[in-house]
Design a protein around this motif. Structure first.
Motif, PDB file in Angstrom:
ATOM      1  N   GLN A   1       0.793  -1.386  -0.014  1.00 20.07           N
ATOM      2  CA  GLN A   1      -0.130   0.055  -0.019  1.00 20.07           C
ATOM      3  C   GLN A   1       1.173   1.242  -0.063  1.00 20.07           C
ATOM      4  OE1 GLN A   1      -2.996   0.433  -0.375  1.00 20.07           O
ATOM      5  NE2 GLN A   1      -4.409  -0.768   0.943  1.00 20.07           N
ATOM      6  N   VAL A   2       0.252   2.288  -0.912  1.00 18.31           N
ATOM      7  CA  VAL A   2       1.246   3.411  -0.781  1.00 18.31           C
ATOM      8  C   VAL A   2      -0.022   4.593  -0.320  1.00 18.31           C
ATOM      9  CG1 VAL A   2       2.049   5.203  -2.250  1.00 18.31           C
ATOM     10  CG2 VAL A   2       2.465   2.793  -2.589  1.00 18.31           C
ATOM     11  N   GLN A   3       0.592   5.387   0.714  1.00 17.41           N
ATOM     12  CA  GLN A   3      -0.242   6.541   1.133  1.00 17.41           C
ATOM     13  C   GLN A   3       0.409   7.952   0.597  1.00 17.41           C
ATOM     14  OE1 GLN A   3       1.015   4.115   3.597  1.00 17.41           O
ATOM     15  NE2 GLN A   3      -0.642   2.982   3.133  1.00 17.41           N
ATOM     16  N   LEU A   4      -0.618   8.717  -0.084  1.00 18.59           N
ATOM     17  CA  LEU A   4      -0.081   9.814  -0.625  1.00 18.59           C
ATOM     18  C   LEU A   4      -0.967  11.098   0.113  1.00 18.59           C
ATOM     19  CD1 LEU A   4      -0.454   8.849  -4.503  1.00 18.59           C
ATOM     20  CD2 LEU A   4       1.713   8.860  -3.203  1.00 18.59           C
ATOM     21  N   VAL A   5      -0.048  12.075   0.461  1.00 19.63           N
ATOM     22  CA  VAL A   5      -0.580  13.142   1.059  1.00 19.63           C
ATOM     23  C   VAL A   5      -0.077  14.487   0.528  1.00 19.63           C
ATOM     24  CG1 VAL A   5      -0.766  14.456   3.183  1.00 19.63           C
ATOM     25  CG2 VAL A   5      -0.597  11.864   3.522  1.00 19.63           C
ATOM     26  N   GLU A   6      -1.291  15.021  -0.074  1.00 19.66           N
ATOM     27  CA  GLU A   6      -0.853  16.441  -0.746  1.00 19.66           C
ATOM     28  C   GLU A   6      -0.699  17.607   0.162  1.00 19.66           C
ATOM     29  OE1 GLU A   6      -3.704  14.256  -3.504  1.00 19.66           O
ATOM     30  OE2 GLU A   6      -3.331  14.595  -1.502  1.00 19.66           O
ATOM     31  N   SER A   7       0.013  18.521  -0.124  1.00 16.89           N
ATOM     32  CA  SER A   7       0.006  19.790   0.653  1.00 16.89           C
ATOM     33  C   SER A   7       0.419  20.890  -0.195  1.00 16.89           C
ATOM     34  CB  SER A   7       0.949  19.759   1.875  1.00 16.89           C
ATOM     35  OG  SER A   7       2.084  19.475   1.441  1.00 16.89           O
TER      36      SER A   7
ATOM     37  N   ARG B   1       3.148  26.235  -4.711  1.00 19.00           N
ATOM     38  CA  ARG B   1       3.849  24.638  -5.191  1.00 19.00           C
ATOM     39  C   ARG B   1       3.191  23.957  -4.136  1.00 19.00           C
ATOM     40  NH1 ARG B   1       9.327  22.264  -2.794  1.00 19.00           N
ATOM     41  NH2 ARG B   1       9.982  21.279  -4.599  1.00 19.00           N
ATOM     42  N   LEU B   2       2.840  22.599  -4.984  1.00 19.08           N
ATOM     43  CA  LEU B   2       2.046  21.578  -4.152  1.00 19.08           C
ATOM     44  C   LEU B   2       2.989  20.299  -4.000  1.00 19.08           C
ATOM     45  CD1 LEU B   2      -1.174  21.438  -6.292  1.00 19.08           C
ATOM     46  CD2 LEU B   2      -0.689  22.771  -4.236  1.00 19.08           C
ATOM     47  N   SER B   3       3.054  19.745  -3.001  1.00 18.74           N
ATOM     48  CA  SER B   3       3.852  18.627  -2.679  1.00 18.74           C
ATOM     49  C   SER B   3       2.818  17.448  -2.322  1.00 18.74           C
ATOM     50  CB  SER B   3       4.659  19.009  -1.524  1.00 18.74           C
ATOM     51  OG  SER B   3       5.527  20.067  -1.337  1.00 18.74           O
ATOM     52  N   CYS B   4       3.589  16.159  -2.898  1.00 17.50           N
ATOM     53  CA  CYS B   4       2.749  14.986  -2.490  1.00 17.50           C
ATOM     54  C   CYS B   4       3.763  14.067  -1.976  1.00 17.50           C
ATOM     55  CB  CYS B   4       2.501  14.568  -3.846  1.00 17.50           C
ATOM     56  SG  CYS B   4       1.647  12.649  -3.800  1.00 17.50           S
ATOM     57  N   ALA B   5       3.501  13.737  -0.749  1.00 18.43           N
ATOM     58  CA  ALA B   5       4.686  13.104  -0.044  1.00 18.43           C
ATOM     59  C   ALA B   5       3.965  11.554   0.126  1.00 18.43           C
ATOM     60  CB  ALA B   5       4.608  13.333   1.704  1.00 18.43           C
TER      61      ALA B   5
ATOM     62  N   ARG C   1       0.910   5.566  -9.740  1.00 17.58           N
ATOM     63  CA  ARG C   1       0.392   4.086 -10.580  1.00 17.58           C
ATOM     64  C   ARG C   1       1.651   3.328 -11.037  1.00 17.58           C
ATOM     65  NH1 ARG C   1      -0.209   4.604 -16.146  1.00 17.58           N
ATOM     66  NH2 ARG C   1      -0.046   6.795 -16.072  1.00 17.58           N
ATOM     67  N   SER C   2       1.259   2.108 -10.825  1.00 18.74           N
ATOM     68  CA  SER C   2       2.313   0.915 -11.362  1.00 18.74           C
ATOM     69  C   SER C   2       1.455   0.126 -12.064  1.00 18.74           C
ATOM     70  CB  SER C   2       2.772   0.355 -10.242  1.00 18.74           C
ATOM     71  OG  SER C   2       1.837  -0.477  -9.375  1.00 18.74           O
ATOM     72  N   SER C   3       2.032  -0.918 -12.843  1.00 20.92           N
ATOM     73  CA  SER C   3       1.396  -1.803 -13.533  1.00 20.92           C
ATOM     74  C   SER C   3       0.179  -2.562 -12.619  1.00 20.92           C
ATOM     75  CB  SER C   3       2.308  -2.711 -14.103  1.00 20.92           C
ATOM     76  OG  SER C   3       2.911  -3.703 -13.111  1.00 20.92           O
ATOM     77  N   ALA C   4       0.423  -2.626 -11.541  1.00 23.71           N
ATOM     78  CA  ALA C   4      -0.693  -3.565 -10.755  1.00 23.71           C
ATOM     79  C   ALA C   4      -1.444  -2.712  -9.741  1.00 23.71           C
ATOM     80  CB  ALA C   4       0.077  -4.439 -10.053  1.00 23.71           C
ATOM     81  N   SER C   5      -1.020  -1.249  -9.415  1.00 22.22           N
ATOM     82  CA  SER C   5      -1.798  -0.771  -8.579  1.00 22.22           C
ATOM     83  C   SER C   5      -1.992   0.866  -8.820  1.00 22.22           C
ATOM     84  CB  SER C   5      -0.952  -0.661  -7.209  1.00 22.22           C
ATOM     85  OG  SER C   5      -0.809  -1.948  -6.905  1.00 22.22           O
ATOM     86  N   ASP C   6      -2.752   1.392  -8.017  1.00 21.94           N
ATOM     87  CA  ASP C   6      -3.334   2.903  -8.396  1.00 21.94           C
ATOM     88  C   ASP C   6      -3.654   3.466  -7.182  1.00 21.94           C
ATOM     89  OD1 ASP C   6      -5.883   4.259 -10.583  1.00 21.94           O
ATOM     90  OD2 ASP C   6      -4.030   5.117  -9.628  1.00 21.94           O
ATOM     91  N   TYR C   7      -3.073   4.501  -6.749  1.00 17.36           N
ATOM     92  CA  TYR C   7      -3.111   5.106  -5.493  1.00 17.36           C
ATOM     93  C   TYR C   7      -3.390   6.788  -5.472  1.00 17.36           C
ATOM     94  CZ  TYR C   7      -0.972   0.899  -3.828  1.00 17.36           C
ATOM     95  OH  TYR C   7      -0.634  -0.437  -3.716  1.00 17.36           O
ATOM     96  N   TRP C   8      -4.514   7.231  -4.881  1.00 16.01           N
ATOM     97  CA  TRP C   8      -4.719   8.556  -4.738  1.00 16.01           C
ATOM     98  C   TRP C   8      -4.565   9.164  -3.468  1.00 16.01           C
ATOM     99  CZ3 TRP C   8      -6.285  10.946  -9.428  1.00 16.01           C
ATOM    100  CH2 TRP C   8      -6.351  10.434 -10.253  1.00 16.01           C
ATOM    101  N   GLY C   9      -4.130  10.587  -3.290  1.00 13.98           N
ATOM    102  CA  GLY C   9      -4.159  11.220  -2.013  1.00 13.98           C
ATOM    103  C   GLY C   9      -5.722  11.785  -1.882  1.00 13.98           C
TER     104      GLY C   9
END
Length: 115
Positions: free
Chosen positions: A1-7, A19-23, A98-106
């Motif tokens: 799992q990947v967690q994405l947090v925008e700020s 300037r947006l950041s995605c950690a 995004r990878s070949s198998a997964s898709d993650y959103w913040g």
């Protein structure tokens, strides 16, 4: 799992910059395609910019020459530098991994361009 947090979102006047950041956490994202999307009220979510694992970049026509996407794999992060902002850039901005198998959103960060 990947967690994405925008700020980095907020209220800015026309012509201003943000300037947006995605950690990312949970996994290393260096092999992921990373993108920024936005969704304005009453509109569909649209692609703003995308950067591949090898650094290939693509922009929506509406932001070319004004926005710059970048990634720092040492910090497991992606950025969106937005210059010359216009009222029509107002939207919630989302980071995607995004990878070949997964898709993650913040969860998104609000950008409002108004005088």
């Amino acid at each position: 799992q990947v967690q994405l947090v925008e700020s980095g979102g907020g209220l800015v006047q026309p012509g201003g910059s943000l300037r947006l950041s995605c950690a990312a956490s949970g996994r290393i994202i260096s092999m992921y395609v990373m993108g920024w999307y936005r969704q304005a009220p009453g509109k569909q979510r649209e692609l703003v910019a995308v950067i591949s694992s090898g650094g290939r970049i693509s922009y929506a026509d509406s932001v070319k020459g004004r926005f710059t996407i970048s990634r720092d794999n040492t910090k497991n992060a992606v950025y969106l530098q937005m210059n010359s902002l216009k009222p029509e850039d107002t939207a919630v901005y989302y980071c995607q991994g995004r990878s070949s198998a997964s898709d993650y959103w913040g969860q998104g960060t609000q950008v409002t361009v108004s005088s």
